[in-house]
Write a protein that holds these residues in place. Structure first.
Motif, short mmCIF file in Angstrom:
data_model
loop_
_atom_site.label_atom_id
_atom_site.label_comp_id
_atom_site.label_asym_id
_atom_site.label_seq_id
_atom_site.Cartn_x
_atom_site.Cartn_y
_atom_site.Cartn_z
N HIS A 1 0.83 -1.21 0.00
CA HIS A 1 0.00 0.00 0.00
C HIS A 1 0.86 1.25 0.00
CE1 HIS A 1 -4.20 -1.05 0.35
NE2 HIS A 1 -3.97 -1.90 1.33
N PRO A 2 0.52 2.24 -0.82
CA PRO A 2 1.18 3.54 -0.69
C PRO A 2 0.74 4.20 0.62
CG PRO A 2 -0.58 3.66 -2.31
CD PRO A 2 -0.47 2.21 -1.88
N GLN A 3 1.53 5.12 1.09
CA GLN A 3 1.22 5.79 2.36
C GLN A 3 -0.14 6.48 2.32
OE1 GLN A 3 3.13 5.44 5.17
NE2 GLN A 3 1.36 6.34 6.17
N THR A 4 -0.54 6.98 1.16
CA THR A 4 -1.85 7.65 1.08
C THR A 4 -2.99 6.69 1.42
OG1 THR A 4 -1.90 7.23 -1.31
CG2 THR A 4 -1.14 9.41 -0.60
N ASN A 5 -2.89 5.43 0.98
CA ASN A 5 -3.92 4.44 1.32
C ASN A 5 -3.91 4.15 2.82
OD1 ASN A 5 -4.45 4.26 -1.41
ND2 ASN A 5 -4.02 2.08 -1.58
N ILE A 6 -2.73 3.99 3.39
CA ILE A 6 -2.62 3.71 4.82
C ILE A 6 -3.20 4.86 5.62
CG2 ILE A 6 -0.97 3.38 6.73
CD1 ILE A 6 0.80 1.84 4.67
N ASP A 7 -2.90 6.09 5.19
CA ASP A 7 -3.43 7.27 5.89
C ASP A 7 -4.95 7.28 5.84
OD1 ASP A 7 -0.82 8.04 6.40
OD2 ASP A 7 -0.79 9.58 4.82
N LYS A 8 -5.53 6.98 4.68
CA LYS A 8 -6.99 6.96 4.57
C LYS A 8 -7.59 5.93 5.52
CE LYS A 8 -8.08 8.50 -0.10
NZ LYS A 8 -8.70 8.11 -1.38
N MET A 9 -7.08 4.71 5.46
CA MET A 9 -7.65 3.65 6.29
C MET A 9 -7.46 3.95 7.77
SD MET A 9 -6.83 0.18 4.12
CE MET A 9 -5.14 0.58 3.69
N SER A 10 -6.30 4.52 8.14
CA SER A 10 -6.04 4.87 9.54
C SER A 10 -7.04 5.89 10.05
CB SER A 10 -4.62 5.45 9.68
OG SER A 10 -3.66 4.48 9.37
N GLN A 11 -7.55 6.73 9.15
CA GLN A 11 -8.53 7.75 9.51
C GLN A 11 -9.96 7.22 9.40
OE1 GLN A 11 -7.61 11.04 6.93
NE2 GLN A 11 -5.49 11.12 7.63
N GLY A 12 -10.10 5.91 9.09
CA GLY A 12 -11.42 5.32 8.98
C GLY A 12 -12.11 5.57 7.65
N VAL A 13 -11.35 5.98 6.64
CA VAL A 13 -11.90 6.26 5.32
C VAL A 13 -11.73 5.02 4.43
CG1 VAL A 13 -11.73 7.73 3.27
CG2 VAL A 13 -11.33 8.72 5.54
N PRO A 14 -12.82 4.45 3.94
CA PRO A 14 -12.70 3.28 3.08
C PRO A 14 -12.00 3.62 1.77
CG PRO A 14 -14.99 3.58 3.79
CD PRO A 14 -14.22 4.81 4.19
N LEU A 15 -11.22 2.68 1.27
CA LEU A 15 -10.56 2.87 -0.02
C LEU A 15 -11.57 2.70 -1.14
CD1 LEU A 15 -7.22 0.87 0.43
CD2 LEU A 15 -7.63 3.31 0.79
N GLN A 16 -11.34 3.41 -2.21
CA GLN A 16 -12.16 3.31 -3.43
C GLN A 16 -11.35 2.53 -4.47
OE1 GLN A 16 -15.34 4.46 -3.26
NE2 GLN A 16 -14.76 4.96 -1.15
N ASP A 17 -12.00 2.13 -5.54
CA ASP A 17 -11.30 1.39 -6.58
C ASP A 17 -10.07 2.12 -7.08
OD1 ASP A 17 -13.02 -0.73 -6.42
OD2 ASP A 17 -14.10 -0.28 -8.28
N GLU A 18 -10.17 3.44 -7.28
CA GLU A 18 -9.01 4.18 -7.79
C GLU A 18 -7.84 4.14 -6.82
OE1 GLU A 18 -12.04 7.20 -6.18
OE2 GLU A 18 -12.11 5.54 -7.59
N ASP A 19 -8.09 3.90 -5.53
CA ASP A 19 -7.01 3.72 -4.56
C ASP A 19 -6.41 2.33 -4.68
OD1 ASP A 19 -7.56 6.25 -3.22
OD2 ASP A 19 -9.27 5.26 -2.26
#
Length: 181
Positions: A40-58
């Motif tokens: 995972h790129p850091q941007t994906n980890i940051d999103k998930m850590s904040q409780g934001v679900p990943l989207q397909d483009e992620d």
């Protein structure tokens, strides 16, 4: 049919036991093991850590990196065990394009059990609050995927039973145990 390399993708929602089962399979088979979370790129980890679900483009660039890693391992003649949520058929199709034979081991179970497991985890960036979004996204293995050799396993069984069931069902050669007696 013989394949130059086989990739076992241990899949399922967060908290289903992917890391535990993949590590045990890797040890039993003597195959390289990787955690998809490491790709995972850091941007994906940051999103998930904040409780934001990943989207397909992620997910697409992440899944492509995993596919490339599997292809590289196959080119070197190595079979692998990999953890990856692989929640959608389209994700599994992309991963299946890797060089070698790609099989999915779906660790499936009741949401309550998975939620309990997630509550007990420490040090993981995926919060339990994202479990509902993962369950909503999950597309179970299709009849075609199952007919091609992929498996669905019930996580209420002990990890040792799941590993044994996988090795037996797929007729995989376990590495003889070496140890000091």
């Amino acid at each position: 049919m013989l394949y130059p390399a086989t990739h076992l993708v241990v899949m399922g929602v967060a908290g289903s036991g992917k890391s535990t089962i993949a590590a045990a399979l890797s040890q039993q088979l003597g195959w390289a093991c990787a955690e998809a979370d490491e790709f995972h790129p850091q941007t994906n980890i940051d999103k998930m850590s904040q409780g934001v679900p990943l989207q397909d483009e992620d997910r697409w660039p992440w899944l492509l990196q995993i596919q490339n890693w599997m292809t590289g391992q196959a080119a070197a003649g190595h079979s692998t065990v990999l953890t990856c949520s692989a929640l959608k058929r389209s994700y599994r199709q992309l991963l299946s394009a890797a060089e070698g034979r790609v099989l999915f081991i779906h660790l499936d179970g009741e949401a309550g059990l998975i939620g309990q497991r997630m509550q007990g985890r420490e040090g993981h960036f995926m919060p339990p609050t994202l479990l509902p979004s993962q369950l909503a996204t999950l597309e179970p293995l299709s009849p075609e995927e199952l007919a091609a050799g992929s498996l669905r396993l019930d996580i209420s069984q002990a990890p040792e039973e799941l590993v044994e069931a996988t090795i037996a069902a797929l007729k995989l050669p376990a590495v003889p145990a070496t140890g000091v007696s």
